[in-house]
Design a protein around this motif. Structure first.
Motif, PDB file in Angstrom:
ATOM      1  N   SER A  32       6.298  36.778 -18.044  1.00 47.75           N
ATOM      2  CA  SER A  32       7.355  35.930 -18.582  1.00 47.75           C
ATOM      3  C   SER A  32       7.646  36.371 -20.005  1.00 47.75           C
ATOM      4  O   SER A  32       6.732  36.736 -20.756  1.00 47.75           O
ATOM      5  N   PHE A  33       8.922  36.343 -20.379  1.00 49.08           N
ATOM      6  CA  PHE A  33       9.316  36.617 -21.758  1.00 49.08           C
ATOM      7  C   PHE A  33       9.090  35.368 -22.608  1.00 49.08           C
ATOM      8  O   PHE A  33       9.102  34.243 -22.107  1.00 49.08           O
ATOM      9  N   GLY A  34       8.885  35.580 -23.911  1.00 47.53           N
ATOM     10  CA  GLY A  34       8.688  34.470 -24.823  1.00 47.53           C
ATOM     11  C   GLY A  34       9.992  33.789 -25.186  1.00 47.53           C
ATOM     12  O   GLY A  34      11.090  34.226 -24.810  1.00 47.53           O
ATOM     13  N   GLY A  35       9.864  32.688 -25.944  1.00 45.79           N
ATOM     14  CA  GLY A  35      11.022  31.891 -26.331  1.00 45.79           C
ATOM     15  C   GLY A  35      11.443  32.136 -27.766  1.00 45.79           C
ATOM     16  O   GLY A  35      10.958  33.052 -28.450  1.00 45.79           O
ATOM     17  N   ASP A  36      12.346  31.303 -28.230  1.00 43.11           N
ATOM     18  CA  ASP A  36      12.962  31.459 -29.550  1.00 43.11           C
ATOM     19  C   ASP A  36      12.068  30.828 -30.617  1.00 43.11           C
ATOM     20  O   ASP A  36      12.370  29.757 -31.156  1.00 43.11           O
ATOM     21  N   HIS A  37      10.944  31.499 -30.910  1.00 45.91           N
ATOM     22  CA  HIS A  37       9.998  30.984 -31.903  1.00 45.91           C
ATOM     23  C   HIS A  37       9.209  32.150 -32.491  1.00 45.91           C
ATOM     24  O   HIS A  37       8.432  32.802 -31.782  1.00 45.91           O
ATOM     25  N   LEU A  38       9.420  32.457 -33.757  1.00 51.70           N
ATOM     26  CA  LEU A  38       8.696  33.483 -34.502  1.00 51.70           C
ATOM     27  C   LEU A  38       8.514  34.747 -33.651  1.00 51.70           C
ATOM     28  O   LEU A  38       9.492  35.280 -33.120  1.00 51.70           O
ATOM     29  N   TRP A  39       7.255  35.231 -33.536  1.00 52.05           N
ATOM     30  CA  TRP A  39       7.029  36.463 -32.773  1.00 52.05           C
ATOM     31  C   TRP A  39       7.028  36.235 -31.267  1.00 52.05           C
ATOM     32  O   TRP A  39       6.896  37.212 -30.503  1.00 52.05           O
ATOM     33  N   GLU A  51     -11.152  27.677 -13.865  1.00 52.16           N
ATOM     34  CA  GLU A  51     -11.599  26.339 -13.488  1.00 52.16           C
ATOM     35  C   GLU A  51     -10.860  25.816 -12.265  1.00 52.16           C
ATOM     36  O   GLU A  51     -11.086  24.690 -11.860  1.00 52.16           O
ATOM     37  N   CYS A  52      -9.963  26.595 -11.701  1.00 57.39           N
ATOM     38  CA  CYS A  52      -9.182  26.170 -10.544  1.00 57.39           C
ATOM     39  C   CYS A  52      -9.600  26.975  -9.320  1.00 57.39           C
ATOM     40  O   CYS A  52     -10.311  27.977  -9.424  1.00 57.39           O
ATOM     41  N   GLU A  53      -9.118  26.543  -8.166  1.00 52.75           N
ATOM     42  CA  GLU A  53      -9.500  27.167  -6.907  1.00 52.75           C
ATOM     43  C   GLU A  53      -8.560  28.315  -6.579  1.00 52.75           C
ATOM     44  O   GLU A  53      -7.377  28.287  -6.906  1.00 52.75           O
ATOM     45  N   GLY A  54      -9.116  29.334  -5.897  1.00 48.88           N
ATOM     46  CA  GLY A  54      -8.304  30.438  -5.426  1.00 48.88           C
ATOM     47  C   GLY A  54      -8.014  31.456  -6.505  1.00 48.88           C
ATOM     48  O   GLY A  54      -8.843  31.746  -7.374  1.00 48.88           O
ATOM     49  N   ARG A  55      -6.811  31.992  -6.475  1.00 47.77           N
ATOM     50  CA  ARG A  55      -6.385  33.004  -7.429  1.00 47.77           C
ATOM     51  C   ARG A  55      -5.070  32.585  -8.062  1.00 47.77           C
ATOM     52  O   ARG A  55      -4.352  31.723  -7.536  1.00 47.77           O
ATOM     53  N   ALA A  56      -4.755  33.176  -9.193  1.00 50.09           N
ATOM     54  CA  ALA A  56      -3.508  32.868  -9.878  1.00 50.09           C
ATOM     55  C   ALA A  56      -2.339  33.502  -9.125  1.00 50.09           C
ATOM     56  O   ALA A  56      -2.410  34.651  -8.683  1.00 50.09           O
ATOM     57  N   VAL A  57      -1.245  32.734  -8.971  1.00 48.52           N
ATOM     58  CA  VAL A  57      -0.100  33.214  -8.178  1.00 48.52           C
ATOM     59  C   VAL A  57       1.197  33.280  -8.986  1.00 48.52           C
ATOM     60  O   VAL A  57       2.085  34.070  -8.645  1.00 48.52           O
ATOM     61  N   SER A  58       1.354  32.478 -10.031  1.00 49.29           N
ATOM     62  CA  SER A  58       2.604  32.520 -10.800  1.00 49.29           C
ATOM     63  C   SER A  58       2.352  31.989 -12.203  1.00 49.29           C
ATOM     64  O   SER A  58       1.329  31.346 -12.470  1.00 49.29           O
ATOM     65  N   PHE A  59       3.332  32.261 -13.095  1.00 49.16           N
ATOM     66  CA  PHE A  59       3.169  31.947 -14.511  1.00 49.16           C
ATOM     67  C   PHE A  59       4.513  31.488 -15.066  1.00 49.16           C
ATOM     68  O   PHE A  59       5.581  31.947 -14.625  1.00 49.16           O
ATOM     69  N   LEU A  60       4.452  30.569 -16.058  1.00 53.78           N
ATOM     70  CA  LEU A  60       5.664  30.065 -16.692  1.00 53.78           C
ATOM     71  C   LEU A  60       5.401  29.879 -18.178  1.00 53.78           C
ATOM     72  O   LEU A  60       4.395  29.261 -18.568  1.00 53.78           O
TER      73      LEU A  60
END
Length: 807
Positions: A228-235, A353-362
């Protein structure tokens, strides 16, 4: 106000359109549009959904008045003009017929996702192994009255070649450019394409290497999943966040598309921050890091060095192509949790700390807070906030590969981004500011919540979740999964609450189900093929969902008072009678039920009976009594009449509803009485079955293997590691081996014609290429051996477990 114009380029199209009358548009509710109400293709889509993995999103909104929908059956794009808040503020209407846009080339892949750029001129058609861009302004065609749009493949040599095993994991438009597209692929490479100059060769390539070769503990730590790309904040605006399969998050900063546009105030804020907190620091490392960042800013944005001479500063500035010749960007991470005072430091480096594997990011920017949300295959959402600002980090001594033109201008960059283990440190809340700013440490994470969506358990595979941020209310996040759509609202933001002067405790997020595709507990959920969040300037918000049967659902989303959670006073329990009295609506006001007010009659004179009614005193007394009677009783009668007349239809509806409920209850009672005998028989059979099961249980308890001890904690942890290994590691190793084979095959094929010439001209270069090929072959052999050994270990452990269970 934005107007919609359908423009056709060739002149013959204009002549044809002038001869035929233009079809008149009709405005219908969006959910009743003929594109979605057509019944053909529902079964095809359902079959396609069963065979394809992943969440599809074939719906896109340009942010104004056009909605785009990709028809997988007809291989065309529908452009639907919509009006928000018409004819009533809570409705959405669409124009029919819609415009049909077709590609000028045949698409040889299944489209899983579409996305539109900021100005609405181009749309991405994304598949798992190919990617195309469709330019939405084309020429008219007589066939099906469609518009033929120019369609070009992106990165055809890397993704869509037959010998390539590289899969496309995530594609996204850059938020500060209308022509740059970021692509993350399964070979752990992030590529940035400039569609205005070259669609075949990427402008920037970043080879992500989170761990050193040979030091990987598991394959999941080197398999990227999402970015994911970052937002409108500093770096943050120059940052790219990358999620790996084990849940670790890394940052690459700064990544700037050549020619992208930024606000002058934003760049000046970053420039001033580097001078204030970097150059003036007492730490030599902070001064060195800020010097490198300042030189990069001045080279990328030359207007910064000219601000003292110019009287007027520009409102926006464009980024120039620049790269350091002796340093590559660092892969900052993995991001660790912040430690509180007195807390064990091992908590910060603890695994998932969660079950399974990571599938998506926001990534979601809410005021001053940078929120990171990670979705897991077990149905949990991990919500974190950046506890510190992001700074750029370079690794000197690792020179990138540059592509320049005849004027020595940089046209392309390729570099290896490595994780610097020496820069990892545990950050605590009570740590002073001088120990964290501009030292090259990745920002820590502040854990806000772990949200369990309570998705139905699946015997095969895992839950795939896609997340979207609400454009109107950034505190709300939509999660799209196979079971439907949920809304998660964040009620606590650490930095925003601190700036607003609110000293609040951490409040858990609230989860609201928006749409459910499960018809019952036993039925399997139906996947969704499209999602879009709409909003207008008046504060109204809608959610548009397209099901697998091409049905459209439009839901109005409430925004007012949604951020105010319900406060429950646990010290004062509410009695049932008070709750019923509170919930019961007032049919007639209590003032009328209490009767007219009793008013004391005026004190009569002793000679009142002797006064004649025709006299002045008699008339005055009669008038006074009549006035009191009118004010109290006549007006009360009018109020009673008005209330009864006004509440008559409501009372009739309530009585009819009570009669209907009574009839329904009586019918249910009759059905229950009819089924009573059958229920008695079933209860008797259940009791019989229970007694037989008890007897069998007693027999089983007498067997020698019945007194087997349960697994210990260490054995359970080892079993969970084996399950994760069989579910993730083997697939990741096979994918890595296939990727290396494809890259080696492509490298050998491309260098066949040039090896002989290079041997004749530069015999010294041949040794370098032979060494590289030997290294690739040895790496491939090591991976194959590792895969075989892992498979043997898993089989050995499984056989041991089966032997233990049988004994």
């Amino acid at each position: 106000m934005r107007f919609n114009f359908d423009v056709a380029e060739p002149a013959d199209g204009d002549s044809r359109r002038s001869l035929t009358p233009k079809e008149e548009l009709q405005w219908v509710p969006l959910q009743n549009h003929p594109v979605f109400t057509s019944a053909d293709g529902g079964a095809t889509n359902a079959a396609a959904s069963a065979s394809s993995r992943g969440v599809k999103n074939l719906l896109a909104w340009d942010g104004a008045s056009r909605l785009y929908y990709w028809d997988s059956n007809k291989q065309c794009l529908h452009r639907i003009s919509i009006r928000l808040g018409e004819p009533v503020p809570t409705s959405v209407v669409a124009a029919t017929p819609s415009k049909v846009l077709r590609a000028d080339k045949e698409l040889n892949f299944v489209v899983n996702k579409i996305s539109i750029n900021r100005n609405g001129s181009a749309l991405l058609l994304t598949g798992s192994d190919d990617l195309c861009v469709m330019y939405l302004y084309g020429r008219s065609s007589t066939k099906d009255n469609a518009i033929i749009c120019r369609t070009v493949s992106i990165g055809s040599q890397v993704y869509s070649s037959e010998s390539s095993a590289i899969r496309i994991l995530q594609v996204s438009w850059h938020p500060y450019s209308d022509t740059h597209v970021g692509i993350l692929s399964s070979d752990s490479v992030f590529r940035l394409f400039d569609l205005s100059s070259d669609v075949v060769q990427p402008e920037q390539e970043y080879y992500l290497q989170p761990v050193e070769p040979g030091r990987s503990r598991n394959a999941a730590s080197i398999c990227p999943v999402d970015f994911s790309f970052g937002g409108d904040h500093l770096w943050d605006r120059f940052s790219v966040f990358v999620l790996f399969s084990d849940g670790s998050v890394y940052i690459v900063c700064p990544v700037v598309p050549f020619g992208s546009v930024y606000k002058w105030e934003s760049i000046l804020e970053i420039y001033s921050d580097a001078h204030t907190f970097g150059l003036n620091s007492a730490n030599s490392a902070a001064v060195c890091n800020s010097n490198v960042a300042i030189s990069w800013l001045e080279a990328t944005f030359p207007e910064l060095t000219q601000q003292t001479t110019d009287e007027e500063n520009p409102s926006i500035i464009k980024a120039h192509s620049h790269a350091l010749f002796d340093a590559s960007l660092a892969l900052q991470g993995p991001l660790r949790k912040v430690c509180r005072a007195g807390e064990d430091e091992t908590v910060a480096v603890r695994g998932a700390e969660c079950e399974g594997r990571a599938v998506s990011f926001l990534y979601n920017l809410i005021s001053k807070d940078s929120i990171l949300v990670t979705a897991w295959s077990g149905g949990q959402l991990q919500v974190d906030a950046l506890a510190d600002e992001i700074q750029p980090v370079w690794i000197t001594g690792s020179a990138p590969r540059l592509r320049v033109d005849s004027r020595d201008h940089v046209r392309g960059i390729a570099m290896i981004c490595e994780s610097n283990d020496a820069e990892h440190s545990i950050v605590k809340l009570d740590q002073p500011l001088d120990n964290t700013v501009w030292l090259g440490h990745p920002p820590p994470l502040l854990r806000l919540a772990i949200v369990d969506l309570a998705l139905p358990r699946k015997t095969e595979g895992c839950s795939l979740i896609t997340m979207f941020a609400d454009p109107l209310m950034p505190e709300r996040i939509y999660s799209l999964h196979e079971g439907g759509v949920d809304s998660i609202v964040l009620h606590f933001l650490p930095f925003t609450s601190q700036i607003n002067g609110k000293d609040e405790n951490i409040k858990i997020p609230s989860v609201h189900p928006v749409l459910s595709t499960c018809q019952g507990e036993t039925s399997s959920p139906s996947p969704l093929f499209g999602f879009a969040s709409l909003s207008d300037s008046f504060g109204y918000s809608w959610v548009v969902v397209v099901t697998s049967t091409e049905e459209c659902v439009v839901l109005e989303m409430k925004t007012w008072n949604l951020l105010l959670p319900i406060q429950i006073d646990q010290e004062k329990p509410v009695r049932l009678e008070e709750q019923k009295e509170k919930d019961t609506p007032d049919i007639i006001s209590k003032e009328l039920l209490s009767g007219p007010k009793s008013v004391l009659a005026p004190q009569a004179t002793p000679n009142l009976r002797s006064i004649s009614a025709d006299s002045i005193e008699g008339r005055s007394a009669i008038h006074q009594y009549f006035k009191l009677f009118h004010e109290n009783y006549v007006e009360y009668a009018h109020k009673v009449y008005f209330e009864l007349k006004h509440h008559g239809p409501q009372l009739k509806r309530i009585i009819d509803d009570q009669h209907a409920r009574l009839n329904e209850a009586q019918e249910k009672m009759l059905r229950v009485e009819a089924k009573q005998s059958m229920l008695d028989e079933r209860i008797a059979r259940a009791v019989q079955r229970h007694s037989s099961l008890e007897q069998r249980l007693q027999h089983l308890r007498r067997l020698p293997g019945a007194h087997k001890k349960p697994l210990s904690r260490a054995e359970r942890e080892f079993k969970s590691e084996l399950d994760q290994f069989t579910g993730v590691e083997l697939d990741a190793l096979k994918s890595s081996i296939d990727t290396l084979r494809a890259r080696l095959r492509r490298y050998t094929q491309s260098s066949k014609g040039s090896v002989i010439n290079q041997r004749r001209k530069m015999p010294g270069r041949n040794n370098v290429q032979d060494t590289q090929i030997a290294q690739l072959k040895s790496s491939l052999e090591k991976l194959s051996l590792l895969n075989n050994e892992s498979t043997k270990k898993v089989e050995l452990v499984e056989s041991a477990l089966r032997t233990k269970d049988s004994s």
